[in-house]
Design a protein around this motif. Structure first.
Motif, PDB file in Angstrom:
ATOM      1  N   VAL A  51       0.861  -1.180   0.000  1.00  0.00           N
ATOM      2  CA  VAL A  51       0.000   0.000   0.000  1.00  0.00           C
ATOM      3  C   VAL A  51       0.897   1.230   0.000  1.00  0.00           C
ATOM      4  O   VAL A  51       2.039   1.176   0.445  1.00  0.00           O
ATOM      5  N   TRP A  52       0.382   2.335  -0.533  1.00  0.00           N
ATOM      6  CA  TRP A  52       1.121   3.579  -0.457  1.00  0.00           C
ATOM      7  C   TRP A  52       0.257   4.628   0.209  1.00  0.00           C
ATOM      8  O   TRP A  52      -0.956   4.569   0.185  1.00  0.00           O
ATOM      9  N   GLU A  53       0.965   5.569   0.813  1.00  0.00           N
ATOM     10  CA  GLU A  53       0.314   6.574   1.629  1.00  0.00           C
ATOM     11  C   GLU A  53       0.745   7.954   1.153  1.00  0.00           C
ATOM     12  O   GLU A  53       1.924   8.195   0.915  1.00  0.00           O
ATOM     13  N   GLU A  54      -0.209   8.833   1.002  1.00  0.00           N
ATOM     14  CA  GLU A  54       0.071  10.219   0.632  1.00  0.00           C
ATOM     15  C   GLU A  54      -0.039  11.081   1.892  1.00  0.00           C
ATOM     16  O   GLU A  54      -0.909  10.840   2.742  1.00  0.00           O
ATOM     17  N   PRO A  55       0.823  12.091   2.014  1.00  0.00           N
ATOM     18  CA  PRO A  55       0.756  12.969   3.190  1.00  0.00           C
ATOM     19  C   PRO A  55      -0.627  13.599   3.327  1.00  0.00           C
ATOM     20  O   PRO A  55      -1.229  14.014   2.342  1.00  0.00           O
ATOM     21  N   ASP A  56      -1.116  13.629   4.523  1.00  0.00           N
ATOM     22  CA  ASP A  56      -2.414  14.236   4.865  1.00  0.00           C
ATOM     23  C   ASP A  56      -3.609  13.532   4.226  1.00  0.00           C
ATOM     24  O   ASP A  56      -4.724  14.028   4.304  1.00  0.00           O
ATOM     25  N   GLU A  57      -3.395  12.398   3.554  1.00  0.00           N
ATOM     26  CA  GLU A  57      -4.505  11.669   2.922  1.00  0.00           C
ATOM     27  C   GLU A  57      -4.634  10.242   3.428  1.00  0.00           C
ATOM     28  O   GLU A  57      -5.682   9.638   3.309  1.00  0.00           O
ATOM     29  N   GLY A  58      -3.557   9.679   3.929  1.00  0.00           N
ATOM     30  CA  GLY A  58      -3.571   8.281   4.344  1.00  0.00           C
ATOM     31  C   GLY A  58      -3.306   7.357   3.173  1.00  0.00           C
ATOM     32  O   GLY A  58      -2.717   7.746   2.164  1.00  0.00           O
ATOM     33  N   ILE A  59      -3.752   6.128   3.291  1.00  0.00           N
ATOM     34  CA  ILE A  59      -3.516   5.125   2.255  1.00  0.00           C
ATOM     35  C   ILE A  59      -4.398   5.443   1.048  1.00  0.00           C
ATOM     36  O   ILE A  59      -5.611   5.573   1.175  1.00  0.00           O
ATOM     37  N   THR A  60      -3.755   5.576  -0.108  1.00  0.00           N
ATOM     38  CA  THR A  60      -4.487   5.946  -1.326  1.00  0.00           C
ATOM     39  C   THR A  60      -4.404   4.889  -2.417  1.00  0.00           C
ATOM     40  O   THR A  60      -5.031   5.041  -3.460  1.00  0.00           O
ATOM     41  N   GLY A  61      -3.624   3.820  -2.207  1.00  0.00           N
ATOM     42  CA  GLY A  61      -3.517   2.795  -3.235  1.00  0.00           C
ATOM     43  C   GLY A  61      -3.042   1.476  -2.672  1.00  0.00           C
ATOM     44  O   GLY A  61      -2.441   1.413  -1.594  1.00  0.00           O
ATOM     45  N   ALA A  62      -3.332   0.411  -3.420  1.00  0.00           N
ATOM     46  CA  ALA A  62      -2.947  -0.944  -3.006  1.00  0.00           C
ATOM     47  C   ALA A  62      -2.605  -1.768  -4.232  1.00  0.00           C
ATOM     48  O   ALA A  62      -3.169  -1.572  -5.309  1.00  0.00           O
ATOM     49  N   VAL A  63      -1.682  -2.699  -4.049  1.00  0.00           N
ATOM     50  CA  VAL A  63      -1.291  -3.604  -5.122  1.00  0.00           C
ATOM     51  C   VAL A  63      -1.053  -4.994  -4.544  1.00  0.00           C
ATOM     52  O   VAL A  63      -0.546  -5.133  -3.436  1.00  0.00           O
ATOM     53  N   MET A  64      -1.463  -6.009  -5.290  1.00  0.00           N
ATOM     54  CA  MET A  64      -1.267  -7.410  -4.912  1.00  0.00           C
ATOM     55  C   MET A  64      -0.230  -8.009  -5.863  1.00  0.00           C
ATOM     56  O   MET A  64      -0.400  -7.948  -7.081  1.00  0.00           O
ATOM     57  N   GLU A  73      15.002 -16.490 -14.105  1.00  0.00           N
ATOM     58  CA  GLU A  73      14.545 -15.210 -13.596  1.00  0.00           C
ATOM     59  C   GLU A  73      13.468 -15.380 -12.535  1.00  0.00           C
ATOM     60  O   GLU A  73      12.828 -16.423 -12.450  1.00  0.00           O
ATOM     61  N   ARG A  74      13.333 -14.348 -11.734  1.00  0.00           N
ATOM     62  CA  ARG A  74      12.266 -14.281 -10.722  1.00  0.00           C
ATOM     63  C   ARG A  74      11.403 -13.074 -11.098  1.00  0.00           C
ATOM     64  O   ARG A  74      11.883 -11.941 -11.118  1.00  0.00           O
ATOM     65  N   VAL A  75      10.148 -13.335 -11.380  1.00  0.00           N
ATOM     66  CA  VAL A  75       9.252 -12.305 -11.886  1.00  0.00           C
ATOM     67  C   VAL A  75       8.275 -11.881 -10.788  1.00  0.00           C
ATOM     68  O   VAL A  75       7.633 -12.728 -10.167  1.00  0.00           O
ATOM     69  N   ALA A  76       8.179 -10.584 -10.579  1.00  0.00           N
ATOM     70  CA  ALA A  76       7.148 -10.019  -9.706  1.00  0.00           C
ATOM     71  C   ALA A  76       5.935  -9.766 -10.590  1.00  0.00           C
ATOM     72  O   ALA A  76       5.982  -8.943 -11.501  1.00  0.00           O
ATOM     73  N   HIS A  77       4.877 -10.523 -10.356  1.00  0.00           N
ATOM     74  CA  HIS A  77       3.661 -10.409 -11.170  1.00  0.00           C
ATOM     75  C   HIS A  77       2.619  -9.615 -10.399  1.00  0.00           C
ATOM     76  O   HIS A  77       2.189 -10.015  -9.326  1.00  0.00           O
ATOM     77  N   VAL A  78       2.224  -8.473 -10.954  1.00  0.00           N
ATOM     78  CA  VAL A  78       1.199  -7.638 -10.336  1.00  0.00           C
ATOM     79  C   VAL A  78      -0.163  -8.205 -10.734  1.00  0.00           C
ATOM     80  O   VAL A  78      -0.526  -8.204 -11.905  1.00  0.00           O
ATOM     81  N   ASN A  79      -0.869  -8.725  -9.758  1.00  0.00           N
ATOM     82  CA  ASN A  79      -2.196  -9.299 -10.000  1.00  0.00           C
ATOM     83  C   ASN A  79      -3.283  -8.241  -9.999  1.00  0.00           C
ATOM     84  O   ASN A  79      -4.161  -8.237 -10.850  1.00  0.00           O
TER      85      ASN A  79
END
Length: 135
Positions: A51-64, A73-79
């Motif tokens: 999750v990411w957080e913006e100042p004065d807004e709190g958590i504004t996004g999420a990724v799995m 190779e090792r792949v990070a797959h964004v679901n």
């Protein structure tokens, strides 16, 4: 903008905030996964929640994210990815740093339609077409 990896033990506190953001991504292709399946995968450690957080807004996004290990190779797959500011360069840069720290050599996601162009603007390239048959 801090990016946080949420361990499964902290999921009950963060899930009420992250789930609606991820649900918007699920709504684009409801046949792929349910929010309950996503929560189970994260809770059991098969998938990771960032999750990411913006100042004065709190958590504004999420990724799995899942990691897929191939022989070379090792792949990070964004679901799933949802929320505000998903495509901001600094969010993507922080996510890539986290992926590298976890051994990924490449990052990938599935996309179709207008999302392909959005990801290309972020520096990703269209490398494959997925062919599928129901069994």
């Amino acid at each position: 903008m801090p990016l946080y990896h949420i361990p499964p033990t902290h999921l009950p506190q963060i899930w009420p905030l992250a789930a609606p953001m991820l649900q918007k991504a699920i709504d684009l292709d409801p046949s792929a996964i349910t929010i309950e399946q996503a929560e189970y995968a994260i809770r059991t450690g098969r998938s990771h929640l960032l999750v990411w957080e913006e100042p004065d807004e709190g958590i504004t996004g999420a990724v799995m994210v899942d990691f897929i290990d191939y022989p070379r190779e090792r792949v990070a797959h964004v679901n799933l990815m949802g929320g505000r500011g998903v495509v901001r360069d600094y969010v993507f840069d922080e996510a890539k740093k986290w992926m590298k720290l976890n051994g990924a050599t490449k990052a990938q996601c599935w996309a179709r339609g207008s999302l392909v162009q959005m990801y290309e603007k972020m520096g990703m390239e269209n490398t494959h077409q997925v062919m599928r048959i129901k069994l």
